[in-house]
Every structure is written in C-alpha cells, then in structure tokens.
Write an enzyme that holds these catalytic residues in place. Structure first.
Site, PDB file in Angstrom:
ATOM      1  N   ARG A  49      41.584  54.321  26.682  1.00 44.91           N
ATOM      2  CA  ARG A  49      41.206  53.650  27.921  1.00 44.91           C
ATOM      3  C   ARG A  49      39.688  53.562  27.993  1.00 44.91           C
ATOM      4  O   ARG A  49      39.130  52.488  28.091  1.00 44.91           O
ATOM      5  CB  ARG A  49      41.786  54.437  29.107  1.00 44.91           C
ATOM      6  CG  ARG A  49      41.662  53.748  30.418  1.00 44.91           C
ATOM      7  CD  ARG A  49      42.267  54.560  31.546  1.00 44.91           C
ATOM      8  NE  ARG A  49      41.512  55.778  31.821  1.00 44.91           N
ATOM      9  CZ  ARG A  49      41.649  56.512  32.923  1.00 44.91           C
ATOM     10  NH1 ARG A  49      42.543  56.168  33.842  1.00 44.91           N
ATOM     11  NH2 ARG A  49      40.930  57.599  33.117  1.00 44.91           N
ATOM     12  N   TYR A  89      61.748  41.491  60.231  1.00 48.58           N
ATOM     13  CA  TYR A  89      61.872  40.379  59.279  1.00 48.58           C
ATOM     14  C   TYR A  89      63.168  40.449  58.482  1.00 48.58           C
ATOM     15  O   TYR A  89      63.581  41.531  58.050  1.00 48.58           O
ATOM     16  CB  TYR A  89      60.705  40.394  58.291  1.00 48.58           C
ATOM     17  CG  TYR A  89      59.421  39.838  58.852  1.00 48.58           C
ATOM     18  CD1 TYR A  89      59.341  38.526  59.319  1.00 48.58           C
ATOM     19  CD2 TYR A  89      58.271  40.621  58.894  1.00 48.58           C
ATOM     20  CE1 TYR A  89      58.152  38.013  59.819  1.00 48.58           C
ATOM     21  CE2 TYR A  89      57.070  40.117  59.376  1.00 48.58           C
ATOM     22  CZ  TYR A  89      57.029  38.809  59.843  1.00 48.58           C
ATOM     23  OH  TYR A  89      55.867  38.301  60.328  1.00 48.58           O
ATOM     24  N   LYS A 145      35.593  59.620  43.412  1.00 53.26           N
ATOM     25  CA  LYS A 145      35.628  58.169  43.201  1.00 53.26           C
ATOM     26  C   LYS A 145      36.483  57.503  44.284  1.00 53.26           C
ATOM     27  O   LYS A 145      37.238  58.183  44.999  1.00 53.26           O
ATOM     28  CB  LYS A 145      36.186  57.865  41.804  1.00 53.26           C
ATOM     29  CG  LYS A 145      37.604  58.354  41.573  1.00 53.26           C
ATOM     30  CD  LYS A 145      37.969  58.299  40.088  1.00 53.26           C
ATOM     31  CE  LYS A 145      39.385  58.795  39.876  1.00 53.26           C
ATOM     32  NZ  LYS A 145      39.700  58.940  38.447  1.00 53.26           N
ATOM     33  N   MET A 165      53.110  43.589  58.102  1.00 55.09           N
ATOM     34  CA  MET A 165      51.694  43.743  57.748  1.00 55.09           C
ATOM     35  C   MET A 165      50.987  44.742  58.660  1.00 55.09           C
ATOM     36  O   MET A 165      50.223  45.582  58.197  1.00 55.09           O
ATOM     37  CB  MET A 165      50.988  42.385  57.819  1.00 55.09           C
ATOM     38  CG  MET A 165      49.558  42.431  57.307  1.00 55.09           C
ATOM     39  SD  MET A 165      48.704  40.866  57.508  1.00 55.09           S
ATOM     40  CE  MET A 165      49.642  39.800  56.420  1.00 55.09           C
TER      41      MET A 165
END
Ligand SMILES: *Cc1c(COP(=O)(O)O)cnc(C)c1O
Length: 338
Positions: free
Chosen positions: A122, A236, A31, A285
């Site tokens: 689930r 940053y 998957k 990013m």
C-alpha cells in the site's frame, strides 16, 4: 444532535495502550481529525497524557493541530512528501525513493522518517528500492523507520510473522528507532513493539482493543412523535408496516450524519436511559424513525451510540467497522467535550 466526547477516556485508553506497549514508547494516531472526534481537542489531551509522537495522514491535518501542540511534539505525516505539501514543522514519512529525493532537495537538513513496505503493498519502499538507497538514507539520519501490518486484528494470521520477519530483514543494523505496531500490533505482544507504537482506533474506544473505555455518546433530539394504526407504514419505500398500534418518534439525524442507511432493518436501536427502542423503516438522509411504544414518556433525545450500543455494535449492524462509523460522524453534530 450532541456528540459527547470524553477526553478523559481517550487519555485513559492511551495510558492503557502505552502500558501494553511495554518498553516501547507510545505515539498517537490522530489522522482524519482524530477519527472524526476533533484533532484540535484530542491531540492536546493526548499530549497532556504524555504522548509526544503524533501521526496524521495529510500535511493539512498536521498543520491544523501544530498550533495546539508544544514544540517538543513531533507530527509525522503518513502520506510523506507530496508535491506542494506544506511540511513546515512536520515530519514527512517518505514512502518512495521519489519522495525521498524530493524531500532532500526541498528540505535539506529537516527531519524525516521512512516507511518500508513489508508486504501490505500500500505504502512504503519495496525491499529492492530500499536496498538501493539505504546507506545514503541512513547517512541523512532518519528520525524513524516504520512499516504497517495488514492483518494485526487477526492474531493468528500468517501475514503477521511474515511481515515481522521482513521488517527485521530490512532494518537489521540500521540503528534508527523503529515502529511497526498500530492498535492490533500492540496486542500481538513485545516482538511487534520495537521502539515506538502507533495506536489509533483503540484510543477512541474501538476494536481490536476490547478493553478500551468507551469514548463517545451520540444523542439525537426527537423532533416529533406520532401514533400509527395497524396497517400504516413508516418511511421511504413503506419498508416497515405496523402490525399493532405503535408510537413512532422521528429523530434529527440520518445517513448524511454517518448513520449509514445500510443499518435499516438490521435490528439497531436507539436508547432512552438504557431502554431499547428499535429503529423502524429506512434511515433517511436527515431523519430516523424509532418505535417508542415501550416508553412511558418520550424523552427529548434518544441515544444511538451509548454503553448499550457501542460504536462497534452499531458498525456490525451497518455491515462495517468501528473505524468507518467514527470517521463518518459528520460536521452537523455539536461536539461536546467532557
Ligand atoms: C491508521 C494507521 C495507524 C493506526 O491504526 P489503528 O488500527 O487505528 O490503531 C497506524 N499506522 C498507520 C500507518 C496507519 O495508517
């Protein structure tokens, strides 16, 4: 940005988990694009190793690998028969009476499987729902009856024997092949194996299969190198400040590529032929900054996933699990298959 994927290691892990499955036959869970590694390449490699039963989450994932597998490969769709799904050539794992009746009216005579809920709450039919339609379902001849363990990665968790007992109670006398174990369940031992096992993460080198062979190496190219003086900051928020003269390399990948920002300042490294170079400052990013002061020569690329820092080690530094690191590795990497 090269994500190297060793198909031979995936095959070896499948063979090892097939062996650990004892008398049960081992399937393969592919998957989410084979946990991010590329279903169209991974599924045929697993078929070559002997796997014939594949599991995907969605019908679309099944259709993507169907042309790459021979007709004797079965592809089970764990989400079952959702409205509008194209299940041609696939086997839906029906999770509720509603899915069952939808499937039988739209695909009469076509193969299907059943999922039972043994406590995870689930997916799957609950005991009372199952009891109400069990005889009718069995008369239709399901290919497989399965359930899923919530805590198989914790061998001593009381939920394991509880779910096992519930599965026995719900499937006694069904005379249909049964499946309960994923990677963790295989390692719990023969009581959990039934007829078919469903290894996923262990194929890709992840815990809880501690003996797995590592499958991937992720190398990030160095874009630029610079020297910073004591007191200068990097990145940053000026979150890291040099306390001595340092040499900093900037590499071309970041949190948009699945290298989570949460690993900033947690002690993760990049590696130059086995030499550790600490990540400094925040992961951005598309970029990561690395202290390469210790290297005599800065190479063209540094590794962030490699034998010295396997997937699960990086996951721990990012506060997550290997599964999430693997499935987050984005589309910007060139995937090179060995
Ligand atoms: C994802 C999944 C698996 C595979 O689990 P791993 O822990 O990756 O081995 C097996 N069965 C079901 C129902 C799943 O959702």
């Amino acid at each position: 940005m090269v994500l190297q994927i060793e198909l031979g290691a995936i095959r070896a892990n499948w063979l090892a988990l097939s062996d650990r499955s004892g008398k049960a036959r081992a399937g393969a869970v592919v998957k989410a694009n084979a946990y991010g590694l590329g279903g169209e390449r991974v599924a045929p490699a697993l078929y070559g190793a002997g796997a014939r039963d594949f599991f995907v989450a969605l019908a679309g994932e099944g259709q993507a690998i169907r042309p790459h597998l021979a007709d004797d490969a079965r592809i089970f769709v764990l989400s079952g028969h959702m409205e509008g799904a194209d299940l041609d050539g696939l086997v839906p794992v029906l999770n509720s009476p509603q899915q069952y009746f939808r499937d039988r009216s739209l695909r009469p005579g076509q193969p299907f499987a059943i999922q039972l809920d043994t406590g995870m709450n689930r997916l799957g039919m609950e005991p009372a729902q199952w009891a109400a339609i069990r005889d009718e379902v069995l008369a239709e001849g399901p290919a497989l009856i399965m359930s899923h363990l919530a805590c198989a990665d914790e061998p001593d968790h009381p939920a394991n024997p509880m779910q096992l007992a519930a599965f026995h109670a719900m499937t006694e006398g069904c005379n249909v092949p049964r499946s309960l174990a994923a990677t963790g369940g295989i390692l719990l031992g023969p009581d959990y194996h039934f007829d078919l096992t469903r290894p996923g993460v262990g194929l890709y080198g992840g815990l809880p299969f501690a003996q797995a062979r590592q499958v991937i190496r992720l190398s990030l190219p160095v874009i630029q190198t610079r020297d910073v003086a004591p007191g200068e900051f990097v990145g940053y928020g000026a979150a890291w400040v040099a306390d001595s003269p340092r040499r900093i390399a900037t590499v071309a990948a970041g949190y948009a590529d699945g290298l989570h920002r949460a690993m900033s300042g947690k002690g993760a490294n990049l590696y130059a032929a086995g030499t550790a170079c600490p990540i400094v400052g925040r992961v951005s990013m598309d970029l990561i900054t690395v202290d390469v002061t210790g290297l005599a020569k800065v190479p063209e690329a540094l590794d962030i996933i490699c034998p010295a820092q396997p997937v699960d080690a990086l996951a721990e530094l990012a506060g997550t699990i290997g599964y999430e690191i693997l499935t987050s590795l984005g589309r910007r990497y060139e995937r090179a298959y060995l």
